[in-house]
Design a protein around this motif. Structure first.
Motif, mmCIF file in Angstrom:
data_model
loop_
_atom_site.group_PDB
_atom_site.id
_atom_site.type_symbol
_atom_site.label_atom_id
_atom_site.label_comp_id
_atom_site.label_asym_id
_atom_site.label_seq_id
_atom_site.Cartn_x
_atom_site.Cartn_y
_atom_site.Cartn_z
ATOM 1 N N ASN A 145 -6.855 -9.275 -14.532
ATOM 2 C CA ASN A 145 -6.646 -9.734 -13.172
ATOM 3 C C ASN A 145 -5.159 -9.964 -12.928
ATOM 4 O O ASN A 145 -4.545 -10.808 -13.578
ATOM 5 C CB ASN A 145 -7.441 -11.032 -12.968
ATOM 6 C CG ASN A 145 -7.370 -11.559 -11.559
ATOM 7 O OD1 ASN A 145 -6.617 -11.044 -10.719
ATOM 8 N ND2 ASN A 145 -8.145 -12.588 -11.283
ATOM 9 N N GLN A 348 -10.556 -8.136 -15.860
ATOM 10 C CA GLN A 348 -11.131 -7.677 -14.599
ATOM 11 C C GLN A 348 -11.152 -6.152 -14.611
ATOM 12 O O GLN A 348 -10.125 -5.519 -14.797
ATOM 13 C CB GLN A 348 -10.299 -8.191 -13.425
ATOM 14 C CG GLN A 348 -10.831 -7.818 -12.061
ATOM 15 C CD GLN A 348 -9.906 -8.296 -10.956
ATOM 16 O OE1 GLN A 348 -8.837 -7.743 -10.749
ATOM 17 N NE2 GLN A 348 -10.310 -9.340 -10.255
ATOM 18 N N GLY A 352 -11.200 -5.274 -9.758
ATOM 19 C CA GLY A 352 -12.083 -6.188 -9.041
ATOM 20 C C GLY A 352 -12.846 -5.563 -7.897
ATOM 21 O O GLY A 352 -13.564 -6.250 -7.164
#
Length: 508
Positions: A145, A348, A352
């Protein structure tokens, strides 16, 4: 706002995305493509992280692209140099004009009726909704992320009167000269930060819950420099690259087969570096080598800082933050002006984005990966995912080559849709991250795709085996379905018995 249709959409303009685009230009020159990049500059990781000392923890002769030699004498390059290398590569291959900056992809939907992907994105600066369509999509977003790293909620954190700075969001002009700094963590970020900050700080303490295997590595490669003096640049690069791949594979395999021997060797190297200036208990992990990633210490700088008294290592658990620093479970107090939680990444997948196939959401944890390049049951989509035990880019190159082979194969045969299909119950419990047992991988178990129990669903982390599979094995292997029909398996061997080994070491 609807944008034009392209043959290929690449999501991400980091090392993987730029590498994929360059291979498309070289191997599929007739394909139209666009790169969607959320940030305002290319480079990915090497544009995001700005903390002191940011550098590669893989040697640049294998971290560099196979088609563009790394010619510097620096084995472990700093972040700005790596970003410049990626930028220069994009410029030389004329791919930057294909990048749309400031575009965050939110959703990717496949329509079997239309036989294309529709990506819904947002222009970061204005909030405008954008729509892109493509026949093929390739995710090159890395695996963490970008908005935030992992940081536990430390008790008493609000009471600390100093600064708390996460490495992923480093202030541009942080003044730490003469100050007491505590870096929480023992991974690659901490091992880089501590000696770099110790050059100016009053003192830097690395606070770890448990030790990590540390390997000193010189920043200059004398043999590579010798090759560069006497050989053409490309030949020197390939020879150095071949040597480093072979050494890395040898060390990894020996660590898995003879962990006790490799543990003794690694600890002996560290003991020699410390020269009695620190307790070896802080440098003796309880797990075997390569159960977690090893940390490279450039020129032994961490050990130099410890020997000089500018840095120290404490192994303990945090009880709570206090006004003046950190109180440990043992009762020890660490006084600090600045605390840096280098506590890891938040994994992630695909940046995402939501992934949908014919109206059905795709849960990656429920899917297995095909040759670690595609996802079972997901049509016309690739996913560039590098190695965890050697240089990331080694896998980027051969995965990109495979996807180009696949696209050309489909064009030659007039096929429009390709889907990996599992013909049996091949799902295993391991993730695409291989055999690593690091905390950030355990925390992401619910987000990572699985690997299967056998090829081609198994992630081997073996470069030589992957070169054979991705560069030379037939496209039609009985697991790929084209336009609704499974191709007949082609068992023809690759040309030349030694070609895969030669290609792995010296390039295709």
């Amino acid at each position: 706002m609807s944008e034009g249709h392209v043959d290929v959409l690449i999501v991400g303009a980091g090392v993987s995305g730029i590498g994929m685009a360059c291979h498309l230009k070289r191997e599929c020159p007739g394909k139209s493509f666009t790169i969607l990049e959320r940030r305002e500059s290319l480079g990915g990781t090497w544009d995001l992280f700005r903390y002191p000392g940011i550098r590669s923890d893989s040697d640049m002769y294998t971290f560099g692209y196979s088609f563009r030699p790394w010619t510097s004498d620096k084995v472990l390059a700093d972040g700005p140099s790596i970003k410049q290398y990626v930028s220069d590569t994009a410029a030389e291959n004329d791919v930057e004009k294909h990048i749309r900056y400031g575009v965050a992809v939110k959703r990717a939907e496949w329509s079997g009726t239309d036989r294309c992907w529709t990506l819904t994105a947002q222009q970061e600066a204005t909030g405008e909704t954008l729509t892109f369509t493509a026949s093929f999509m390739i995710g090159c977003t890395g695996y963490y992320n970008y908005d935030a790293g992992y940081k536990p909620d430390f008790p008493g954190e609000d009471s600390f009167r100093g600064q708390i700075v996460h490495p992923q969001h480093w202030p541009e002009h942080l003044d730490y000269a003469g100050k007491r700094v505590v870096v929480i963590g023992s991974g690659a970020t901490a091992v880089t930060l501590v000696p770099t900050m110790a050059e100016e700080a009053g003192h830097v303490t690395m606070l770890q819950r448990s030790p990590t295997y540390l390997i000193p590595l010189p920043s200059n490669d004398r043999l590579a420099m010798f090759f560069q003096r006497i050989l053409p640049a490309e030949t020197a690069y390939r020879l150095t690259r071949a040597r480093n791949v072979a050494v890395a594979r040898f060390l990894y395999n020996r660590s898995r087969r003879n962990p006790a021997i490799m543990r003794r060797l690694m600890l002996r190297l560290v003991r020699r570096q410390l020269d009695g200036k620190a307790d070896m208990s802080h440098f003796s992990p309880t797990y075997n080598p390569w159960d977690q990633r090893l940390c490279v210490v450039k020129d032994g700088d961490l050990f130099t800082a410890i020997r000089a008294g500018r840095a120290s290592v404490v192994t303990d658990h945090i009880d709570r933050f206090t006004e003046r620093g950190i109180r440990l479970k043992s009762g020890q107090q660490l006084v600090a002006d600045i605390i840096i939680p280098a506590t890891g990444l938040d994994i992630q997948m695909l940046g995402g984005m939501d992934l949908v196939v014919d109206g059905q959401p795709v849960v990656l944890r429920d899917r297995i990966v095909y040759k670690n390049v595609m996802v079972e049951g997901v049509p016309n989509a690739g996913m560039i995912f590098g190695y965890t035990n050697i240089s990331w880019t080694l896998k980027v190159d051969i995965a990109a080559e495979y996807l180009c082979r696949l696209l050309n194969y489909m064009d030659i045969r007039g096929k429009r849709v390709c889907i990996p299909r599992d013909t049996g119950d091949s799902r295993g419990e391991g993730t695409v991250m291989g055999g690593l047992d690091s905390g950030y991988i355990r925390r992401a178990d619910d987000r990572l795709p699985r690997q299967g129990s056998h090829d081609p669903w198994r992630v081997t982390q073996n470069y030589l085996a992957d070169v054979k599979t991705l560069r030379f094995d037939p496209i039609e292997d009985g697991y790929l379905e084209f336009d609704g029909a499974r191709a007949v398996e082609n068992t023809a061997p690759p040309t030349g018995f030694f070609q895969p080994l030669k290609s792995a070491l010296f390039g295709s």
